[in-house]
Design an enzyme around this catalytic site. Structure first.
Site, PDB file in Angstrom:
ATOM      1  N   ALA A 104       0.843  -1.199   0.000  1.00 25.04           N
ATOM      2  CA  ALA A 104       0.000   0.000   0.000  1.00 25.04           C
ATOM      3  C   ALA A 104       0.875   1.245   0.000  1.00 25.04           C
ATOM      4  O   ALA A 104       1.686   1.448   0.895  1.00 25.04           O
ATOM      5  CB  ALA A 104      -0.913  -0.009   1.215  1.00 25.04           C
ATOM      6  N   GLY A 158      -0.351   4.769  -0.961  1.00 23.28           N
ATOM      7  CA  GLY A 158      -0.964   6.072  -0.706  1.00 23.28           C
ATOM      8  C   GLY A 158      -1.024   6.458   0.752  1.00 23.28           C
ATOM      9  O   GLY A 158      -0.517   7.506   1.157  1.00 23.28           O
ATOM     10  N   GLU A 172      -6.670  12.331  -1.965  1.00 25.37           N
ATOM     11  CA  GLU A 172      -6.771  11.337  -3.028  1.00 25.37           C
ATOM     12  C   GLU A 172      -8.155  11.415  -3.667  1.00 25.37           C
ATOM     13  O   GLU A 172      -9.038  12.139  -3.192  1.00 25.37           O
ATOM     14  CB  GLU A 172      -6.492   9.929  -2.488  1.00 25.37           C
ATOM     15  CG  GLU A 172      -5.065   9.756  -2.008  1.00 25.37           C
ATOM     16  CD  GLU A 172      -4.750   8.354  -1.537  1.00 25.37           C
ATOM     17  OE1 GLU A 172      -3.563   8.072  -1.312  1.00 25.37           O
ATOM     18  OE2 GLU A 172      -5.675   7.540  -1.391  1.00 25.37           O
ATOM     19  N   ARG A 197     -12.192   5.720  -8.736  1.00 28.12           N
ATOM     20  CA  ARG A 197     -11.317   4.813  -9.476  1.00 28.12           C
ATOM     21  C   ARG A 197     -12.020   4.092 -10.624  1.00 28.12           C
ATOM     22  O   ARG A 197     -11.419   3.861 -11.677  1.00 28.12           O
ATOM     23  CB  ARG A 197     -10.711   3.785  -8.505  1.00 28.12           C
ATOM     24  CG  ARG A 197      -9.673   4.393  -7.592  1.00 28.12           C
ATOM     25  CD  ARG A 197      -9.171   3.406  -6.566  1.00 28.12           C
ATOM     26  NE  ARG A 197      -8.098   3.989  -5.767  1.00 28.12           N
ATOM     27  CZ  ARG A 197      -7.502   3.375  -4.755  1.00 28.12           C
ATOM     28  NH1 ARG A 197      -7.880   2.162  -4.405  1.00 28.12           N
ATOM     29  NH2 ARG A 197      -6.528   3.965  -4.093  1.00 28.12           N
ATOM     30  N   HIS A 199      -7.244  -4.598  -8.195  1.00 24.86           N
ATOM     31  CA  HIS A 199      -6.587  -4.026  -7.016  1.00 24.86           C
ATOM     32  C   HIS A 199      -7.224  -4.437  -5.689  1.00 24.86           C
ATOM     33  O   HIS A 199      -6.517  -4.736  -4.732  1.00 24.86           O
ATOM     34  CB  HIS A 199      -6.612  -2.506  -7.149  1.00 24.86           C
ATOM     35  CG  HIS A 199      -5.917  -1.771  -6.047  1.00 24.86           C
ATOM     36  ND1 HIS A 199      -4.587  -1.982  -5.734  1.00 24.86           N
ATOM     37  CD2 HIS A 199      -6.355  -0.811  -5.180  1.00 24.86           C
ATOM     38  CE1 HIS A 199      -4.241  -1.191  -4.728  1.00 24.86           C
ATOM     39  NE2 HIS A 199      -5.289  -0.482  -4.360  1.00 24.86           N
ATOM     40  N   ARG A 237     -14.790   1.160  -3.084  1.00 24.52           N
ATOM     41  CA  ARG A 237     -14.049   1.618  -1.907  1.00 24.52           C
ATOM     42  C   ARG A 237     -13.466   3.011  -2.121  1.00 24.52           C
ATOM     43  O   ARG A 237     -12.837   3.283  -3.134  1.00 24.52           O
ATOM     44  CB  ARG A 237     -12.919   0.635  -1.600  1.00 24.52           C
ATOM     45  CG  ARG A 237     -12.008   1.063  -0.455  1.00 24.52           C
ATOM     46  CD  ARG A 237     -10.968   0.003  -0.176  1.00 24.52           C
ATOM     47  NE  ARG A 237     -10.026  -0.150  -1.264  1.00 24.52           N
ATOM     48  CZ  ARG A 237      -8.866   0.494  -1.367  1.00 24.52           C
ATOM     49  NH1 ARG A 237      -8.513   1.378  -0.435  1.00 24.52           N
ATOM     50  NH2 ARG A 237      -8.046   0.275  -2.379  1.00 24.52           N
ATOM     51  N   SER A 288      -9.060   1.228   3.246  1.00 24.91           N
ATOM     52  CA  SER A 288      -8.879  -0.204   3.527  1.00 24.91           C
ATOM     53  C   SER A 288      -7.985  -0.443   4.742  1.00 24.91           C
ATOM     54  O   SER A 288      -8.287  -1.297   5.583  1.00 24.91           O
ATOM     55  CB  SER A 288      -8.316  -0.923   2.304  1.00 24.91           C
ATOM     56  OG  SER A 288      -7.127  -0.302   1.864  1.00 24.91           O
ATOM     57  N   LEU A 289      -6.869   0.278   4.835  1.00 27.61           N
ATOM     58  CA  LEU A 289      -5.998   0.099   6.000  1.00 27.61           C
ATOM     59  C   LEU A 289      -6.744   0.472   7.282  1.00 27.61           C
ATOM     60  O   LEU A 289      -6.618  -0.207   8.306  1.00 27.61           O
ATOM     61  CB  LEU A 289      -4.728   0.941   5.858  1.00 27.61           C
ATOM     62  CG  LEU A 289      -3.781   0.561   4.716  1.00 27.61           C
ATOM     63  CD1 LEU A 289      -2.593   1.517   4.679  1.00 27.61           C
ATOM     64  CD2 LEU A 289      -3.284  -0.879   4.864  1.00 27.61           C
TER      65      LEU A 289
END
Length: 533
Positions: A59, A61, A126, A290, A349, A384, A389-390
């Site tokens: 990861a 970003g 982002e 995305r 991804h 997402r 996600s993290l």
């Protein structure tokens, strides 16, 4: 497709080990949960290959959290719901954004070091975020987090991290809907082991390796999802696959990600005629969601030819120091981001769907939990939001451990309990063993990329369904048990993705049907779930 209950046999000679918490997966979700669980009992973390291999380490970003005074959990919630295209579970998103900042502070206390500016975390923006809220460590945030968590876990005497351990099957009593533990293949010693635990936590990550082109490591083969499905867990939202739009173009299967933060900080996209094009597709241009950017890139490639478009970083002063990993990797490929455009194209991804869980990671099977990318908490909906996600791995891993009283007061399971419920007649055996695992894997990846990728339609999905079933029914065991188990899991997970994509007759988020290109909020604001009965 006849998906059986097990893919390997268990007998009374199989060694049995016990622990309080069995965590399968060594990414951010598994390691953070292990640290929390160690306060209440013994923890075993099983890692498929080495502790270095996970999506967490790749990861770039960062991790999203509303930690700035000009930001708020409510604004973070709004952005997440907007990206999720009407399918987020608002209660789960509310938990994520409210509890996220505190989890990030705990992560920093555990040793994670983020870039700082004037004594505070340096925040970037982002795609689809309304505020700059991404904490980062240059362009290797995941690796910085992984290193900190591994170090902390290794210092804790109540946590054991064991490598080369592959999840084969989840062991349950179907009568009582209770999890006993897991059957594991120990590749280092070429034997099967049984782990019995008070709580079994699936944190095995996603399934990007189902696709020919992916940012995911070799280990991301949907193992936790497939094993949980065989154990009668629900898999939900499996049609929603996120394709990252800007991945360094190459002939390699696992491709190098060019972080979303590059576009967030001024990177521009050009087609092969030297024209900027994103304004024709979305008002946010390069900062569009995305799925929009990925389809726009495909459209430009179709209109003007070529296998990639270009990402321009030349107008970003200091890009080589802000993104040192990207700078170094591109330079190795003969591309200097200070003066050269970077060839990029989309790749698989992230898996938005997964094992359906409640707000505390519960799966509906007593003693079995899931968190991280393997789980479907309802946070991501159909698409997402970047860098959520993290954060999800931290927040919902914590919430599993908050059930420690229920977990530790659970009755002790014995080896006899496991052996008494295992039915060897329900182990998968291919009717015709003709296709070796390596060949099956390649064929599957090509099918998924061509027919179940960024743009889908009914004829292609039906073709993919037939081909996947044909491979499943002709799969040979081969010489490497791990390769065989992986391919069974990949075929199982692919089958469910294809079925979900066929059923959802609309386009939404990470699922786009060219034969149903519109979003349909009258019929399709609902979730599709699959259970192995």
């Amino acid at each position: 497709m006849n998906i059986t209950r097990y893919i390997a046999n268990v007998d009374r000679d199989t060694p049995v080990l016990t622990t309080d918490f069995l965590i399968i997966g060594g990414g951010i979700a598994g390691l953070f949960t292990a640290l929390k669980a160690a306060s209440y009992g013994k923890v075993v973390v099983l890692v498929k290959k080495s502790i270095e291999e996970s999506n967490t380490g790749l990861a770039q970003g960062g991790i999203a959290a509303a930690v700035h005074e000009e930001d708020s959990p409510f604004l973070h919630l709004e952005d997440t719901l907007e990206a999720g295209a009407g399918l987020c579970q608002i209660e789960a998103v509310d938990i994520l954004v409210r509890e996220g900042p505190e989890r990030v502070r705990e992560l920093i206390s555990a040793g994670a070091r983020f870039d700082m500016k004037n004594g505070s975390p340096s925040l970037t923006r982002e795609g689809a975020h309304s505020k700059a809220r991404i904490l980062h460590a240059a362009d290797a945030t995941g690796e910085a987090i992984r290193i900190a968590l591994v170090k902390k876990c290794e210092e804790n005497p109540d946590i054991s991290i064991i490598e080369e351990q592959f999840l084969v099957d989840i062991l349950t009593s179907e009568k009582d809907a209770e999890c006993y533990g897991a059957l594991v293949y120990d590749r280092a010693h070429d034997l099967r082991l049984i782990y019995i635990a008070r709580a079994t936590i699936i944190a095995t990550g996603g399934a990007g390796q189902l696709y020919k082109n992916t940012t995911n490591p070799e280990v991301a083969t949907g193992d936790g999802m497939a094993a949980s499905f065989r154990a009668a867990c629900r898999l939900t939202d499996m049609e929603f696959i996120q394709f990252h739009p800007t991945v360094l173009y190459s002939q390699e299967s696992r491709r190098f990600l060019i972080s979303e933060a590059v576009r967030g900080e001024g990177g521009l996209l050009y087609n092969n005629r030297g024209e900027r094009f994103m304004a024709s597709y979305h008002p946010l241009e390069e900062l569009a969601p995305r799925d929009v950017v990925s389809r726009a890139i495909l459209s430009e490639m179709s209109k003007h030819g070529g296998d990639f478009v270009y990402l321009d970083m030349t107008g970003m002063p200091g890009a080589e120091t802000r993104f040192p990993n990207i700078f170094r990797t591109c330079l190795e490929k003969g591309i200097d981001i200070r003066r050269d455009y970077v060839p990029v194209s989309p790749a698989a991804h992230y898996t938005m769907g997964g094992i359906a869980t409640g707000a505390s990671g519960e799966t509906g099977i007593y003693g079995l939990y899931a968190c991280g990318e393997a789980a479907c908490t309802g946070v991501h909906g159909a698409n997402r939001l970047a860098s959520n996600s993290l954060l999800e791995g931290l927040v919902f891993g914590q919430r599993i451990v908050e059930n420690f009283e229920e977990i530790l007061y659970r009755r002790r399971i014995s080896a006899d309990d496991v052996f008494s419920v295992f039915d060897p007649a329900r182990v998968y055996r291919s009717p015709q063993e003709k296709i070796e695992p390596g060949e099956a894997r390649k064929r599957l990846q090509n099918i998924m990329w061509e027919q179940v990728g960024i743009i889908r339609h009914e004829a292609g999905l039906k073709m993919a369904n037939q081909e996947v079933e044909g491979i499943y029914n002709q799969l040979a065991r081969g010489d490497d048990p791990l390769a065989y188990y992986e391919v069974v899991n990949m075929l199982t997970t692919a089958h469910i993705i294809i079925q979900a994509a066929l059923w959802r007759k609309e386009s939404r988020g990470g699922h786009f049907r060219s034969d149903y290109p519109a979003r349909d909020d009258i019929r399709w604001v609902k979730h599709l779930s699959f259970v192995n009965c």
